[in-house]
Scaffold this active site. Structure first.
Site, PDB file in Angstrom:
ATOM      1  N   CYS A 126      -9.165  98.641   1.720  1.00  0.00           N
ATOM      2  CA  CYS A 126      -8.460  98.769   0.448  1.00  0.00           C
ATOM      3  C   CYS A 126      -7.706 100.089   0.328  1.00  0.00           C
ATOM      4  O   CYS A 126      -6.674 100.158  -0.347  1.00  0.00           O
ATOM      5  CB  CYS A 126      -9.439  98.606  -0.708  1.00  0.00           C
ATOM      6  SG  CYS A 126      -9.945  96.901  -0.998  1.00  0.00           S
ATOM      7  N   ILE A 127      -8.229 101.140   0.952  1.00  0.00           N
ATOM      8  CA  ILE A 127      -7.448 102.397   0.979  1.00  0.00           C
ATOM      9  C   ILE A 127      -6.063 102.111   1.550  1.00  0.00           C
ATOM     10  O   ILE A 127      -5.035 102.511   0.990  1.00  0.00           O
ATOM     11  CB  ILE A 127      -8.161 103.472   1.820  1.00  0.00           C
ATOM     12  CG1 ILE A 127      -9.488 103.881   1.184  1.00  0.00           C
ATOM     13  CG2 ILE A 127      -7.258 104.709   1.977  1.00  0.00           C
ATOM     14  CD1 ILE A 127     -10.351 104.758   2.081  1.00  0.00           C
TER      15      ILE A 127
END
Length: 419
Positions: free
Chosen positions: A386-387
């Site tokens: 998700c980063i």
């Protein structure tokens, strides 16, 4: 054919990582500081069944492949595979790989790891976003373990995007500042009544009560969240002002509130239910009241809202749906809200996730003892992936402020007091 070479072919050639297999073979970039390790033949079974991200996820979560080096770096270098379906092998290529390791081993079906939410498990609970099904979905994700979440989320116990003054800002300070930004956008004042839907562990409820003297009610479908929040509200001496209930927001009795906050709930609502959702919140506000909606979004309205068979939907947020900010704003408008402010905090969520991922790595052994290695691996993969998603504008985070007009009066200052 060497096993590492087979693995490289299945996941795609040219990835700037090193592959090493249990038979001692290697492939890929020999100088890479990140290595994907194929520990058992089951990894190849998973990849044969589901080439690409799903096969890799199943093999990693179940421990049949591992990553040596930094997880974020490994995913960054294989981002095309992480964000897409992965390479599609021709029948001839599949047959060649099968001959290399043996047809029986290659074709053997392997069950997904238990951390995966199978679609059939949810179907008997009703249609998507039925109350019973939503309760099971929330239980799957949020009732993992309060102790585990404390290890990952830190002292703030807040599982939504923080707001950073700089990259050096601590996570606890950034979460305080997020809650305070919401409070200032809502214009909270002592004596007001706030409803926080999807309140999590009660961070916004406690902030509003403690910092602004607001009488705040939060609701959550997670029993463990509600129990944790109620305990900490009492410990902080806020029971006269703050309350968290274990219930569906749709079952709230009629009542009128000065302000409503929705922080990280819209992702669970579903596109077809957005109009009813905002209609319901509009009805609960007094004239001149405000709604602050904070949620993950897609960068464009014409992108699909969900991918039912995707990794995130199977392992993290079953039935989750993301809309474009324009879609959400339109539904708020149609419900009667006048939209007064909109802000994209995409980069802030990447920074938030980095802090959570660092917390997990720092507390890895304790986290594994608490929830098991498979679940801990899901979270390590999910947060680092998700980063990248937020950094690369695959997903965004929007706060949208709406007002229920009092006649034609929005009861808003000529210029907002929030930055």
């Amino acid at each position: 054919m060497r096993l590492a070479e087979i693995f490289e072919r299945v996941v795609g050639t040219g990835a700037p990582v090193r592959f090493r297999a249990y038979d001692g073979s290697t492939a890929g970039d020999p100088d890479s500081d990140t290595t994907m390790v194929v520990r058992t033949p089951v990894a190849l079974n998973y990849l044969a069944q589901s080439p690409g991200a799903m096969g890799l996820t199943r093999a990693y979560v179940s421990g049949h492949i591992d990553v040596e080096g930094d997880m974020y770096t490994a995913l960054d270098r294989m981002a095309d595979l992480a964000f897409n379906d992965g390479p599609r092998l021709s029948p001839a290529e599949m047959a060649r790989i099968a001959r290399g390791i043996g047809w029986v081993k290659f074709a053997n079906r392997v069950a997904p790891p238990p951390q995966e939410m199978r679609r059939g498990k949810l179907s008997w609970l009703g249609t998507r976003h039925a109350k019973s099904r939503d309760a099971e979905v929330i239980h799957h994700h949020y009732d993992v373990s309060n102790a585990f979440y404390e290890l990952v989320l830190g002292e703030s116990m807040t599982y939504t995007c923080a707001v950073f003054g700089s990259e050096e800002t601590s996570l606890e300070r950034a979460q305080f500042d997020k809650h305070d930004l919401v409070a200032r956008k809502l214009g909270l004042e002592e004596g007001m009544r706030l409803l926080d839907v999807g309140c999590g562990w009660g961070g916004m409820v406690m902030h509003a009560a403690r910092e602004y003297g607001v009488k705040a009610l939060g609701v959550t479908l997670s029993k463990e969240q509600a129990e944790w929040a109620s305990k900490h509200i009492a410990q902080e001496g806020l029971s006269d002002l703050a309350e968290v209930r274990h219930m569906d927001y749709r079952d709230l009795p009629d009542g009128i509130y000065d302000r409503v906050s929705s922080i990280g709930l819209t992702e669970h609502i579903g596109k077809k239910n957005l109009s009813g959702y905002f209609d319901g919140l509009y009805a609960k506000l007094k004239p001149g009241g405000r709604l602050l909606n904070h949620c993950i979004t897609r960068p464009r309205n014409d992108l699909p809202a969900m991918k039912p068979g995707g990794v995130i939907n199977r392992y993290v947020f079953p039935d989750g749906e993301l809309e474009g900010p324009g879609e959400i704003q339109m539904r708020m408008n149609d419900a009667g809200f006048e939209v007064r402010h909109q802000e994209n905090l995409r980069e802030h969520y990447a920074l938030t996730l980095r802090q959570w991922a660092a917390n997990l790595d720092r507390n890895w052994d304790e986290a594994v003892r608490e929830v098991g290695e498979g679940t801990a691996r899901v979270w390590r993969l999910y947060m680092n992936g998700c980063i990248l998603g937020f950094e690369r504008d695959v997903v965004q985070l929007h706060q949208i402020l709406g007002v229920k007009l009092d006649g034609t009066d929005a009861h808003m200052p000529l210029r907002p007091s929030f930055a």
